[in-house]
Scaffold this motif. Structure first.
Motif, PDB file in Angstrom:
ATOM      1  N   ILE A   5       0.852  -1.185   0.000  1.00 37.64           N
ATOM      2  CA  ILE A   5       0.000   0.000   0.000  1.00 37.64           C
ATOM      3  C   ILE A   5       0.890   1.237   0.000  1.00 37.64           C
ATOM      4  O   ILE A   5       1.772   1.378   0.852  1.00 37.64           O
ATOM      5  N   ALA A   6       0.668   2.121  -0.966  1.00 35.89           N
ATOM      6  CA  ALA A   6       1.472   3.332  -1.094  1.00 35.89           C
ATOM      7  C   ALA A   6       0.849   4.513  -0.356  1.00 35.89           C
ATOM      8  O   ALA A   6       1.539   5.232   0.365  1.00 35.89           O
ATOM      9  N   HIS A   7      -0.438   4.739  -0.560  1.00 34.73           N
ATOM     10  CA  HIS A   7      -1.116   5.773   0.209  1.00 34.73           C
ATOM     11  C   HIS A   7      -2.624   5.558   0.175  1.00 34.73           C
ATOM     12  O   HIS A   7      -3.144   4.734  -0.577  1.00 34.73           O
ATOM     13  N   VAL A   8      -3.327   6.335   1.006  1.00 34.72           N
ATOM     14  CA  VAL A   8      -4.749   6.153   1.252  1.00 34.72           C
ATOM     15  C   VAL A   8      -5.451   7.503   1.114  1.00 34.72           C
ATOM     16  O   VAL A   8      -4.889   8.538   1.488  1.00 34.72           O
ATOM     17  N   GLU A   9      -6.670   7.479   0.564  1.00 34.42           N
ATOM     18  CA  GLU A   9      -7.490   8.689   0.465  1.00 34.42           C
ATOM     19  C   GLU A   9      -8.841   8.471   1.141  1.00 34.42           C
ATOM     20  O   GLU A   9      -9.367   7.355   1.146  1.00 34.42           O
ATOM     21  N   ALA A  10      -9.409   9.540   1.667  1.00 35.66           N
ATOM     22  CA  ALA A  10     -10.778   9.539   2.182  1.00 35.66           C
ATOM     23  C   ALA A  10     -11.421  10.861   1.788  1.00 35.66           C
ATOM     24  O   ALA A  10     -10.888  11.929   2.117  1.00 35.66           O
ATOM     25  N   ILE A  11     -12.545  10.786   1.080  1.00 34.82           N
ATOM     26  CA  ILE A  11     -13.196  11.975   0.544  1.00 34.82           C
ATOM     27  C   ILE A  11     -14.649  11.985   0.993  1.00 34.82           C
ATOM     28  O   ILE A  11     -15.414  11.065   0.677  1.00 34.82           O
ATOM     29  N   ALA A  12     -15.023  13.003   1.734  1.00 33.14           N
ATOM     30  CA  ALA A  12     -16.403  13.129   2.207  1.00 33.14           C
ATOM     31  C   ALA A  12     -17.264  13.783   1.133  1.00 33.14           C
ATOM     32  O   ALA A  12     -16.874  14.786   0.528  1.00 33.14           O
ATOM     33  N   LEU A  13     -18.458  13.213   0.904  1.00 31.82           N
ATOM     34  CA  LEU A  13     -19.439  13.770  -0.026  1.00 31.82           C
ATOM     35  C   LEU A  13     -20.742  14.031   0.710  1.00 31.82           C
ATOM     36  O   LEU A  13     -21.065  13.363   1.696  1.00 31.82           O
ATOM     37  N   ASP A  14     -21.514  14.987   0.200  1.00 35.63           N
ATOM     38  CA  ASP A  14     -22.849  15.235   0.746  1.00 35.63           C
ATOM     39  C   ASP A  14     -23.689  15.917  -0.326  1.00 35.63           C
ATOM     40  O   ASP A  14     -23.199  16.779  -1.051  1.00 35.63           O
ATOM     41  N   MET A  15     -24.951  15.506  -0.431  1.00 44.29           N
ATOM     42  CA  MET A  15     -25.863  16.141  -1.366  1.00 44.29           C
ATOM     43  C   MET A  15     -27.233  16.268  -0.721  1.00 44.29           C
ATOM     44  O   MET A  15     -27.677  15.387   0.022  1.00 44.29           O
ATOM     45  N   SER A  16     -27.903  17.374  -0.983  1.00 42.78           N
ATOM     46  CA  SER A  16     -29.243  17.595  -0.452  1.00 42.78           C
ATOM     47  C   SER A  16     -30.264  16.823  -1.283  1.00 42.78           C
ATOM     48  O   SER A  16     -30.136  16.725  -2.505  1.00 42.78           O
ATOM     49  N   PRO A 345     -29.937   9.579  -4.706  1.00 40.85           N
ATOM     50  CA  PRO A 345     -29.458   9.982  -6.033  1.00 40.85           C
ATOM     51  C   PRO A 345     -28.031   9.529  -6.327  1.00 40.85           C
ATOM     52  O   PRO A 345     -27.673   9.324  -7.491  1.00 40.85           O
ATOM     53  N   LEU A 346     -27.215   9.353  -5.284  1.00 44.35           N
ATOM     54  CA  LEU A 346     -25.821   8.973  -5.514  1.00 44.35           C
ATOM     55  C   LEU A 346     -25.705   7.630  -6.226  1.00 44.35           C
ATOM     56  O   LEU A 346     -24.800   7.428  -7.038  1.00 44.35           O
ATOM     57  N   GLU A 349     -25.951   8.362  -9.804  1.00 41.46           N
ATOM     58  CA  GLU A 349     -25.019   9.344 -10.359  1.00 41.46           C
ATOM     59  C   GLU A 349     -23.558   8.955 -10.181  1.00 41.46           C
ATOM     60  O   GLU A 349     -22.742   9.146 -11.097  1.00 41.46           O
ATOM     61  N   LEU A 350     -23.192   8.428  -9.009  1.00 39.57           N
ATOM     62  CA  LEU A 350     -21.773   8.214  -8.694  1.00 39.57           C
ATOM     63  C   LEU A 350     -21.161   7.015  -9.416  1.00 39.57           C
ATOM     64  O   LEU A 350     -20.087   7.146 -10.014  1.00 39.57           O
ATOM     65  N   PRO A 351     -21.774   5.830  -9.411  1.00 34.55           N
ATOM     66  CA  PRO A 351     -21.181   4.709 -10.146  1.00 34.55           C
ATOM     67  C   PRO A 351     -21.382   4.862 -11.650  1.00 34.55           C
ATOM     68  O   PRO A 351     -22.402   5.378 -12.106  1.00 34.55           O
ATOM     69  N   ASP A 352     -20.438   4.373 -12.411  1.00 37.43           N
ATOM     70  CA  ASP A 352     -20.522   4.397 -13.867  1.00 37.43           C
ATOM     71  C   ASP A 352     -21.022   3.033 -14.352  1.00 37.43           C
ATOM     72  O   ASP A 352     -20.321   2.036 -14.276  1.00 37.43           O
ATOM     73  N   GLY A 353     -22.274   2.995 -14.826  1.00 36.91           N
ATOM     74  CA  GLY A 353     -22.822   1.756 -15.370  1.00 36.91           C
ATOM     75  C   GLY A 353     -23.336   0.768 -14.350  1.00 36.91           C
ATOM     76  O   GLY A 353     -23.517  -0.418 -14.657  1.00 36.91           O
ATOM     77  N   PHE A 354     -23.576   1.196 -13.153  1.00 40.48           N
ATOM     78  CA  PHE A 354     -24.099   0.328 -12.086  1.00 40.48           C
ATOM     79  C   PHE A 354     -25.261   1.052 -11.429  1.00 40.48           C
ATOM     80  O   PHE A 354     -25.215   2.284 -11.274  1.00 40.48           O
ATOM     81  N   PRO A 355     -26.316   0.350 -11.034  1.00 37.49           N
ATOM     82  CA  PRO A 355     -26.544  -1.092 -11.102  1.00 37.49           C
ATOM     83  C   PRO A 355     -27.236  -1.517 -12.395  1.00 37.49           C
ATOM     84  O   PRO A 355     -27.882  -0.708 -13.061  1.00 37.49           O
ATOM     85  N   LYS A 356     -27.137  -2.809 -12.704  1.00 38.72           N
ATOM     86  CA  LYS A 356     -27.861  -3.404 -13.828  1.00 38.72           C
ATOM     87  C   LYS A 356     -28.923  -4.338 -13.242  1.00 38.72           C
ATOM     88  O   LYS A 356     -28.595  -5.342 -12.619  1.00 38.72           O
ATOM     89  N   ILE A 357     -30.180  -3.971 -13.430  1.00 36.46           N
ATOM     90  CA  ILE A 357     -31.305  -4.709 -12.854  1.00 36.46           C
ATOM     91  C   ILE A 357     -32.210  -5.189 -13.984  1.00 36.46           C
ATOM     92  O   ILE A 357     -32.580  -4.414 -14.873  1.00 36.46           O
ATOM     93  N   GLU A 358     -32.564  -6.471 -13.924  1.00 32.83           N
ATOM     94  CA  GLU A 358     -33.414  -7.047 -14.963  1.00 32.83           C
ATOM     95  C   GLU A 358     -34.235  -8.187 -14.382  1.00 32.83           C
ATOM     96  O   GLU A 358     -33.694  -9.074 -13.713  1.00 32.83           O
ATOM     97  N   ASN A 359     -35.540  -8.130 -14.613  1.00 33.93           N
ATOM     98  CA  ASN A 359     -36.453  -9.211 -14.197  1.00 33.93           C
ATOM     99  C   ASN A 359     -36.320  -9.565 -12.718  1.00 33.93           C
ATOM    100  O   ASN A 359     -36.339 -10.733 -12.337  1.00 33.93           O
ATOM    101  N   GLY A 360     -36.171  -8.536 -11.880  1.00 32.76           N
ATOM    102  CA  GLY A 360     -36.135  -8.758 -10.449  1.00 32.76           C
ATOM    103  C   GLY A 360     -34.783  -9.094  -9.876  1.00 32.76           C
ATOM    104  O   GLY A 360     -34.669  -9.361  -8.674  1.00 32.76           O
ATOM    105  N   TYR A 361     -33.739  -9.075 -10.698  1.00 32.16           N
ATOM    106  CA  TYR A 361     -32.399  -9.440 -10.234  1.00 32.16           C
ATOM    107  C   TYR A 361     -31.399  -8.343 -10.561  1.00 32.16           C
ATOM    108  O   TYR A 361     -31.481  -7.694 -11.613  1.00 32.16           O
TER     109      TYR A 361
END
Length: 385
Positions: A5-16, A345-346, A349-361
């Motif tokens: 492990i070289a380094h670590v990040e932590a980023i706080a987000l908040d949306m109304s 809403p996150l 908006e936040l994931p790219d191409g996720f989630p994929k939901i079809e026929n209840g799964y």
């Protein structure tokens, strides 16, 4: 092969949020979370997001940056048991007084910090080994049935029975097989009528679970569950029925009076607390949250314990990680989303191409790691200064 492990990040987000959502004992008007990243010296970056804590969000980020990151830098990311123990056993003074109940708050801060880093390291390990996380954990199935959290109390003036019926239709249209609806804020009679309306709207095959958010004393919980059984409403589970101060004996009393499975544990921050819920509370399902309890490592330990004790596993929200846990365990149930996109809403908006939901799964991502790429522009838009 470089794995340190070289380094670590932590980023706080908040949306109304565009509206206030009212559950049994709380209301929600924002969607906070924390993005965690673990960079390896070979260029691999493990990343994820999770948690919706707003009171202590800055404290969690500070613990990650100032106290946990120094423990991890230079360490082999593959040593997940050793690294987890080092974080968990950190002697960190967050105002602890040596008093169990009062100290749960600072320990909750530590465990959420541990969770974010542990989950990000699992993403890194999957990328290192070229496999999805659910395969590393056992690989039971590649899709998971999905239900929607909902049934919040409507705005003043709207008929609550009409509101739940409309929501059931919306949940079906979103591809979910059921709903987890809120109770505990209105009278027992009003909440019972709302559950019955959901069943009438959903039909016999629609999954209905009921969540009181620790809203009742045990005797009221008994009354409610007995009434639902007598009406044959087919409720899959009763979640968090009893108030915070009666989480073992009260739950055991309810378990002795109803055949509806009792589901608790979403706010627990240790596997040992889950052990006590099983042995002293008589619960049937643990709804543990890996963004709170110590991450995937501790969640999976609890799941393995629960399997031998005939207890099923669920997961509280956070489908970006939960889908892998649900897919990796044969006694796991549904993944949870908010079909109402205004509630979370996150997720949309936040994931790219996720989630994929079809026929209840929900399809389990097949890319290495958690398989959920985060959009940098969204992170910058909602970053907390």
């Amino acid at each position: 092969m470089q794995m340190k492990i070289a380094h670590v990040e932590a980023i706080a987000l908040d949306m109304s949020l565009s509206e206030v959502f009212k559950g049994g004992t709380y209301q929600v008007s924002t969607r906070p979370t924390i993005v965690t990243r673990v960079h390896l010296d070979n260029g691999i970056v493990g990343e994820t997001y999770g948690g919706d804590e707003f009171h202590t969000q800055r404290d969690i980020v500070r613990v990650i940056r100032d106290h946990l990151a120094p423990l991890l830098v230079g360490q082999d990311v593959r040593d997940y048991q050793r690294l987890w123990d080092a974080m968990f056993k950190l002697n960190l003074d967050l105002g602890n007084r040596g008093l169990h109940q009062l100290d749960m708050h600072p320990r909750g801060i530590l465990m959420q910090a541990v969770s974010g880093l542990d989950n990000a390291m699992w993403d890194a390990r999957g990328k290192l080994y070229g496999a999805p996380v659910y395969k590393l954990l056992g690989g039971v199935r590649d899709r998971v049935p999905v239900i929607s959290i909902g049934g919040y109390y409507p705005k003043d003036g709207k008929d609550p029975l009409d509101a739940i019926a409309e929501e059931v239709d919306m949940v079906r249209a979103a591809g979910c097989i059921g709903i987890k609806m809120k109770v505990g804020r209105a009278s027992l009679e009003e909440d019972f009528a709302r559950v019955r309306a959901a069943r009438q709207a959903g039909g016999p095959d629609f999954v209905i679970t009921v969540d009181a958010n620790q809203g009742w004393d045990p005797l009221d919980a008994v009354k409610f569950c007995v009434a639902m059984e007598r009406a044959d409403l087919g409720v899959r589970w009763m979640e968090e029925p009893c108030k915070w101060y009666d989480q073992t004996d009260g739950l055991m009393l309810l378990a002795m009076k109803t055949s509806i499975p009792i589901n608790v544990g979403q706010g627990e921050i240790s596997g040992r607390a889950c052990r006590d819920l099983i042995t002293k509370g008589g619960v049937s399902i643990l709804n543990l949250d890996c963004t709170l309890c110590g991450g995937i490592t501790e969640w999976q330990r609890v799941a393995e314990m629960a399997r031998f004790m005939n207890v099923e596993m669920a997961h509280h929200e956070e489908p970006q990680v939960a889908v892998h846990l649900m897919a990796a365990n044969p006694h796991a149930l549904f993944v949870e989303i908010f079909a109402n996109k205004q509630r979370d809403p996150l997720l949309w908006e936040l994931p790219d191409g996720f989630p994929k939901i079809e026929n209840g799964y929900m399809q389990v991502p097949q890319e290495p790691g958690l398989g959920v790429r985060l959009r940098e522009d969204v992170i910058e838009r909602y970053r907390v200064a």
